[in-house]
Design a protein around this motif. Structure first.
Motif, PDB file in Angstrom:
ATOM      1  N   GLU A   1      -5.262  -1.083   5.797  1.00 25.30           N
ATOM      2  CA  GLU A   1      -4.283  -0.541   4.680  1.00 25.30           C
ATOM      3  C   GLU A   1      -3.127  -0.655   5.262  1.00 25.30           C
ATOM      4  OE1 GLU A   1      -7.644   2.879   3.377  1.00 25.30           O
ATOM      5  OE2 GLU A   1      -6.139   3.304   5.131  1.00 25.30           O
ATOM      6  N   GLU A   2      -2.665  -0.777   6.407  1.00 21.01           N
ATOM      7  CA  GLU A   2      -1.439  -1.002   6.880  1.00 21.01           C
ATOM      8  C   GLU A   2      -0.830  -2.392   6.401  1.00 21.01           C
ATOM      9  OE1 GLU A   2       0.826  -1.394  10.970  1.00 21.01           O
ATOM     10  OE2 GLU A   2      -0.472   0.490  10.518  1.00 21.01           O
ATOM     11  N   SER A   6      -1.669  -0.466   0.736  1.00 27.97           N
ATOM     12  CA  SER A   6      -2.539   0.176  -0.304  1.00 27.97           C
ATOM     13  C   SER A   6      -3.803   0.815   0.450  1.00 27.97           C
ATOM     14  CB  SER A   6      -2.653  -0.340  -1.470  1.00 27.97           C
ATOM     15  OG  SER A   6      -3.543  -1.561  -1.527  1.00 27.97           O
ATOM     16  N   LYS A   7      -4.159   1.797  -0.051  1.00 28.86           N
ATOM     17  CA  LYS A   7      -5.649   2.434   0.364  1.00 28.86           C
ATOM     18  C   LYS A   7      -6.778   1.588  -0.177  1.00 28.86           C
ATOM     19  CE  LYS A   7      -8.034   6.685   0.737  1.00 28.86           C
ATOM     20  NZ  LYS A   7      -8.479   6.345   2.233  1.00 28.86           N
ATOM     21  N   VAL A   8      -7.596   1.526   0.878  1.00 27.77           N
ATOM     22  CA  VAL A   8      -8.627   0.638   0.787  1.00 27.77           C
ATOM     23  C   VAL A   8      -9.839   1.704   0.315  1.00 27.77           C
ATOM     24  CG1 VAL A   8     -10.438  -0.931   1.598  1.00 27.77           C
ATOM     25  CG2 VAL A   8      -8.207  -1.071   2.313  1.00 27.77           C
TER      26      VAL A   8
END
Length: 81
Positions: A1-2, A6-8
């Motif tokens: 994610e980093e 964005s959010k996985v």
């Protein structure tokens, strides 16, 4: 994610390996979709959001084999055990 920024929310189980504990952890940590290596049609009324079937295509399969898999013909000719 980093790295993505964005959010996985979805993933495919590595080698298709998962069990009840894996499913619990995926749910606990907020994954919305999980893709298995189990072949099958997606029936939205019955499929678990963390156990979505998929047809595999691969480099060794060749063009026509993979095309048959994508279109569902392969599974009719060679049903899984």
């Amino acid at each position: 994610e980093e790295m993505l920024g964005s959010k996985v929310i979805s993933f495919a189980y590595p080698n298709g390996d998962y069990n009840d504990i894996t499913l619990e952890l995926a749910d606990k940590y907020g994954y919305r979709l999980g893709f298995t290596t189990k072949p099958g049609q997606i029936n939205t009324a019955t499929v678990s959001r963390l156990e979505i079937p998929r047809y595999s295509v691969n480099d060794e399969g060749g063009y026509f084999e993979n095309l048959a898999k994508i279109n569902g013909y392969w599974q009719r000719l060679f049903p899984p055990n």
